[in-house]
Design a protein around this motif. Structure first.
Motif, PDB file in Angstrom:
ATOM      1  N   LEU A 148      90.286  19.943  32.162  1.00 60.14           N
ATOM      2  CA  LEU A 148      91.367  19.359  31.556  1.00 60.14           C
ATOM      3  C   LEU A 148      90.698  18.466  30.379  1.00 60.14           C
ATOM      4  N   ARG A 149      91.220  17.902  29.581  1.00 62.13           N
ATOM      5  CA  ARG A 149      90.819  16.708  28.606  1.00 62.13           C
ATOM      6  C   ARG A 149      91.506  15.568  28.972  1.00 62.13           C
ATOM      7  N   MET A 150      90.610  14.396  29.049  1.00 59.99           N
ATOM      8  CA  MET A 150      91.320  12.914  29.209  1.00 59.99           C
ATOM      9  C   MET A 150      91.008  12.103  28.091  1.00 59.99           C
ATOM     10  N   ARG A 151      92.264  11.707  27.572  1.00 61.68           N
ATOM     11  CA  ARG A 151      92.120  10.574  26.451  1.00 61.68           C
ATOM     12  C   ARG A 151      92.407   9.138  27.111  1.00 61.68           C
ATOM     13  N   ILE A 152      91.857   8.077  26.409  1.00 62.35           N
ATOM     14  CA  ILE A 152      91.853   6.727  27.101  1.00 62.35           C
ATOM     15  C   ILE A 152      92.164   5.757  25.884  1.00 62.35           C
TER      16      ILE A 152
ATOM     17  N   VAL B 232      90.830  18.502  39.987  1.00 66.65           N
ATOM     18  CA  VAL B 232      90.240  19.202  39.054  1.00 66.65           C
ATOM     19  C   VAL B 232      88.511  18.793  39.636  1.00 66.65           C
ATOM     20  N   GLN B 233      87.654  19.261  38.819  1.00 67.24           N
ATOM     21  CA  GLN B 233      86.206  19.078  39.008  1.00 67.24           C
ATOM     22  C   GLN B 233      85.553  18.945  37.815  1.00 67.24           C
ATOM     23  N   SER B 234      86.059  19.026  36.622  1.00 65.10           N
ATOM     24  CA  SER B 234      85.513  19.024  35.254  1.00 65.10           C
ATOM     25  C   SER B 234      86.607  18.364  34.410  1.00 65.10           C
ATOM     26  N   ILE B 235      86.082  17.268  33.792  1.00 64.77           N
ATOM     27  CA  ILE B 235      86.814  16.584  32.660  1.00 64.77           C
ATOM     28  C   ILE B 235      86.252  16.336  31.199  1.00 64.77           C
TER      29      ILE B 235
ATOM     30  N   LEU C  34      82.567  15.200  32.033  1.00 65.87           N
ATOM     31  CA  LEU C  34      82.486  14.370  33.214  1.00 65.87           C
ATOM     32  C   LEU C  34      82.611  15.280  34.409  1.00 65.87           C
ATOM     33  N   GLU C  35      82.093  15.374  35.529  1.00 66.90           N
ATOM     34  CA  GLU C  35      82.083  16.126  36.772  1.00 66.90           C
ATOM     35  C   GLU C  35      82.289  15.411  37.975  1.00 66.90           C
TER      36      GLU C  35
END
Length: 266
Positions: free
Chosen positions: A58-62, A86-89, A96-97
């Protein structure tokens, strides 16, 4: 219009998380500030929006509480892994893992970057010892662990007026993307840390700040990996060796979930 949200925190660094992988969620600076407001919104240090990704799970926006979007957040990464499994971002600071270990969550933030233009700085400087000073704080190390940090080591952590000097350093013209400010004291190889986070202010904990400070302590032989970093909100364990990704381990907590009335925030 209503949207489901989760409230989570990592050592007191708190987040509102909205899963937009199936239904898009558009964020403006004003909306981020409204959600983050602790009197009239939900209240948080950062708003986290999860989106689909082609390069990770997935993608994470902050968005920080001031409405500005930033690249990476270590504490939020642990919370998202706990929440979603999840294990990868994918983030704007890189891939990020991580892994949910049960009691704790461990994440890898990739390799730190030390080049002046990678932090970034406004002009070439030695990032191992910046030729700069603010009152009694001088010659910090500068690096990026997905977002930009400076690290000061002091003899008396409590004597540093973070509420005053933090925003001054954050907005210094030498830092074109602003900067996260870390002030640390090392005692018997353990690090005590306070962080002024750009766009959020003085926080109970900063995951990337703990990583940046541990790296700086290891580079200057003040500490050995893994480093225990204690912040007002609790402790993180950070491991790093030159040429390798930095790894961070610590807790993440799901506090509650609910429905956000977007019209009430207008």
């Amino acid at each position: 219009m209503r949207r489901h949200f989760h409230k989570m925190h990592g050592l007191g660094n708190d987040f509102v998380i909205i899963d937009a992988r199936k239904e898009p969620f558009e964020v403006t600076a004003a909306l981020a500030r409204a959600i983050a407001d602790r009197r009239t919104g939900i209240g948080c240090d950062q708003l986290i929006v999860l989106q689909p990704s082609e390069s990770a799970d997935l993608r994470m926006r902050i968005w920080n509480s001031d409405g500005g979007e930033v690249q990476s957040c270590g504490n939020a990464t642990r919370c998202v892994i706990l929440l979603t499994g999840v294990q990868s971002i994918e983030s704007d600071g890189g891939i990020l893992e991580g892994e949910n270990l049960g009691v704790e969550v461990e994440v890898s933030l990739g390799e730190p970057r030390f080049g002046w233009n990678e932090v970034p700085l406004a002009y070439p400087m030695d990032t191992n010892e910046l030729p700069m000073a603010w009152d009694d704080l001088e010659h910090p190390q500068a690096l990026s662990v997905g977002n930009p940090h400076v690290v000061f080591f002091v003899d008396d952590l409590e004597a540093v007026p973070m509420e005053y000097v933090g925003p001054v350093i954050e907005h210094d013209a030498a830092f074109p993307e602003r900067i996260n400010v870390n002030v640390a004291q090392v005692e018997d190889g353990d690090v005590r840390l306070r962080t002024w986070e750009r766009g959020a202010g003085l926080t109970l904990a900063c995951g990337t700040g703990a990583c940046a400070t541990a790296i700086a302590a290891i580079k200057t032989r003040r500490a050995e990996s893994p480093v225990r970093v204690t912040m007002p909100g609790g402790c993180l364990i950070v491991a790093w060796a030159p040429g390798e990704p930095v790894r961070m381990r610590g807790g993440a907590v799901h506090v509650f979930e609910g429905e956000l009335d977007l019209e009430a925030l207008q």
